[in-house]
Design a protein around this motif. Structure first.
Motif, PDB file in Angstrom:
ATOM      1  N   VAL A 151       0.863  -1.181   0.000  1.00  0.00           N
ATOM      2  CA  VAL A 151       0.000   0.000   0.000  1.00  0.00           C
ATOM      3  C   VAL A 151       0.901   1.233   0.000  1.00  0.00           C
ATOM      4  O   VAL A 151       1.548   1.531   1.000  1.00  0.00           O
ATOM      5  N   CYS A 152       0.937   1.906  -1.121  1.00  0.00           N
ATOM      6  CA  CYS A 152       1.851   3.036  -1.303  1.00  0.00           C
ATOM      7  C   CYS A 152       1.176   4.352  -0.950  1.00  0.00           C
ATOM      8  O   CYS A 152       0.836   5.140  -1.831  1.00  0.00           O
ATOM      9  N   ASP A 153       0.965   4.568   0.331  1.00  0.00           N
ATOM     10  CA  ASP A 153       0.354   5.808   0.792  1.00  0.00           C
ATOM     11  C   ASP A 153       1.038   6.193   2.098  1.00  0.00           C
ATOM     12  O   ASP A 153       0.844   5.546   3.124  1.00  0.00           O
ATOM     13  N   GLU A 154       1.870   7.217   2.039  1.00  0.00           N
ATOM     14  CA  GLU A 154       2.655   7.629   3.201  1.00  0.00           C
ATOM     15  C   GLU A 154       1.793   8.061   4.376  1.00  0.00           C
ATOM     16  O   GLU A 154       2.258   8.094   5.512  1.00  0.00           O
ATOM     17  N   ARG A 155       0.526   8.389   4.139  1.00  0.00           N
ATOM     18  CA  ARG A 155      -0.340   8.837   5.233  1.00  0.00           C
ATOM     19  C   ARG A 155      -0.477   7.772   6.318  1.00  0.00           C
ATOM     20  O   ARG A 155      -0.591   8.102   7.493  1.00  0.00           O
ATOM     21  N   VAL A 156      -0.461   6.498   5.923  1.00  0.00           N
ATOM     22  CA  VAL A 156      -0.618   5.419   6.901  1.00  0.00           C
ATOM     23  C   VAL A 156       0.564   5.419   7.867  1.00  0.00           C
ATOM     24  O   VAL A 156       0.382   5.413   9.089  1.00  0.00           O
ATOM     25  N   ALA A 157       1.785   5.443   7.329  1.00  0.00           N
ATOM     26  CA  ALA A 157       2.983   5.459   8.175  1.00  0.00           C
ATOM     27  C   ALA A 157       3.030   6.739   9.006  1.00  0.00           C
ATOM     28  O   ALA A 157       3.381   6.712  10.192  1.00  0.00           O
ATOM     29  N   GLU A 158       2.654   7.867   8.405  1.00  0.00           N
ATOM     30  CA  GLU A 158       2.652   9.142   9.131  1.00  0.00           C
ATOM     31  C   GLU A 158       1.653   9.116  10.283  1.00  0.00           C
ATOM     32  O   GLU A 158       1.931   9.637  11.363  1.00  0.00           O
ATOM     33  N   LEU A 159       0.495   8.512  10.076  1.00  0.00           N
ATOM     34  CA  LEU A 159      -0.519   8.420  11.120  1.00  0.00           C
ATOM     35  C   LEU A 159      -0.018   7.567  12.289  1.00  0.00           C
ATOM     36  O   LEU A 159      -0.169   7.942  13.457  1.00  0.00           O
ATOM     37  N   ILE A 160       0.591   6.443  11.989  1.00  0.00           N
ATOM     38  CA  ILE A 160       1.124   5.583  13.047  1.00  0.00           C
ATOM     39  C   ILE A 160       2.223   6.318  13.806  1.00  0.00           C
ATOM     40  O   ILE A 160       2.279   6.287  15.033  1.00  0.00           O
ATOM     41  N   GLU A 161       3.095   6.985  13.084  1.00  0.00           N
ATOM     42  CA  GLU A 161       4.177   7.762  13.700  1.00  0.00           C
ATOM     43  C   GLU A 161       3.610   8.850  14.626  1.00  0.00           C
ATOM     44  O   GLU A 161       4.084   9.046  15.736  1.00  0.00           O
ATOM     45  N   ALA A 162       2.578   9.548  14.165  1.00  0.00           N
ATOM     46  CA  ALA A 162       1.954  10.611  14.967  1.00  0.00           C
ATOM     47  C   ALA A 162       1.307  10.040  16.230  1.00  0.00           C
ATOM     48  O   ALA A 162       1.420  10.625  17.315  1.00  0.00           O
ATOM     49  N   ALA A 164       2.136   7.259  17.776  1.00  0.00           N
ATOM     50  CA  ALA A 164       3.218   6.835  18.662  1.00  0.00           C
ATOM     51  C   ALA A 164       3.780   8.039  19.409  1.00  0.00           C
ATOM     52  O   ALA A 164       3.990   7.984  20.630  1.00  0.00           O
ATOM     53  N   LYS A 165       4.015   9.122  18.693  1.00  0.00           N
ATOM     54  CA  LYS A 165       4.553  10.340  19.300  1.00  0.00           C
ATOM     55  C   LYS A 165       3.600  10.884  20.362  1.00  0.00           C
ATOM     56  O   LYS A 165       4.032  11.315  21.432  1.00  0.00           O
ATOM     57  N   ALA A 166       2.292  10.829  20.088  1.00  0.00           N
ATOM     58  CA  ALA A 166       1.290  11.307  21.049  1.00  0.00           C
ATOM     59  C   ALA A 166       1.341  10.513  22.350  1.00  0.00           C
ATOM     60  O   ALA A 166       1.056  11.051  23.421  1.00  0.00           O
ATOM     61  N   PHE A 167       1.721   9.258  22.269  1.00  0.00           N
ATOM     62  CA  PHE A 167       1.843   8.410  23.461  1.00  0.00           C
ATOM     63  C   PHE A 167       3.245   8.457  24.060  1.00  0.00           C
ATOM     64  O   PHE A 167       3.541   7.737  25.010  1.00  0.00           O
ATOM     65  N   GLY A 168       4.112   9.264  23.480  1.00  0.00           N
ATOM     66  CA  GLY A 168       5.476   9.345  23.970  1.00  0.00           C
ATOM     67  C   GLY A 168       6.303   8.123  23.606  1.00  0.00           C
ATOM     68  O   GLY A 168       7.319   7.825  24.224  1.00  0.00           O
ATOM     69  N   PHE A 169       5.881   7.429  22.581  1.00  0.00           N
ATOM     70  CA  PHE A 169       6.534   6.195  22.144  1.00  0.00           C
ATOM     71  C   PHE A 169       7.439   6.503  20.965  1.00  0.00           C
ATOM     72  O   PHE A 169       7.065   7.225  20.055  1.00  0.00           O
ATOM     73  N   ARG A 170       8.646   5.936  20.976  1.00  0.00           N
ATOM     74  CA  ARG A 170       9.572   6.124  19.865  1.00  0.00           C
ATOM     75  C   ARG A 170       9.682   4.824  19.084  1.00  0.00           C
ATOM     76  O   ARG A 170      10.384   3.906  19.496  1.00  0.00           O
TER      77      ARG A 170
END
Length: 158
Positions: free
Chosen positions: A121-132, A134-140
């Protein structure tokens, strides 16, 4: 802001020959050594047309090189993975070629449990959403593998 053009600027390689050529070019540009064995493993992954397991690759290599050993295949796979030329589907312990080997990225896969095909699935929004999230939970996050299992359109219509 991510635009549709930005999300889909990658050149897709649906044929094995074009894919291998793109990997050779990317390796050359990055100063990587695509040895004959690494290239052969890459060709086998690309030519499989669906996810392929390491021991299936080993069996294919042994057809040409009777003395091929598991560490040989795994070293080649590790090189190809580390440089973003292939992906490992953890849930089925198999490898697929990357649709756009020119750059490293994390993408989700849709995996058919009937025919075992895998669609990147070539849509960067999915990875960006997961990254965001994770960041909201203080997870790296250090690695990201998202695999969705189900039944593809072809198998549903069959």
């Amino acid at each position: 802001m991510t635009t549709a053009a930005h999300r889909h600027h990658h050149q897709h390689h649906d044929d094995a020959h074009g894919f291998v050529a793109a990997v050779e070019q990317a390796s050359s540009e990055r100063g990587l050594r695509l040895t004959p064995l690494r290239r052969e493993v890459l060709e086998l992954v690309a030519g499989a047309g669906k996810p392929v397991k390491a021991y299936d690759l080993l069996d294919r290599l042994r057809e040409k090189h009777g003395n091929a050993a598991p560490p040989t295949v795994y070293r080649a796979l590790d090189f190809l993975l580390e440089n973003g030329f292939i992906h490992k589907l953890e849930s089925i312990n198999a490898y697929v070629s990357c649709h756009h080997p020119e750059e490293a990225h994390q993408v989700p896969f849709l995996i058919c449990d009937t025919c075992h095909c895998a669609q990147e699935v070539c849509d960067e929004r999915v990875a960006e959403l997961i990254e965001a999230q994770a960041k909201a939970f203080g997870f790296r996050p250090q690695a990201q593998t998202l695999e969705v299992h189900g039944t593809c359109k072809n198998c549903r219509e069959a």
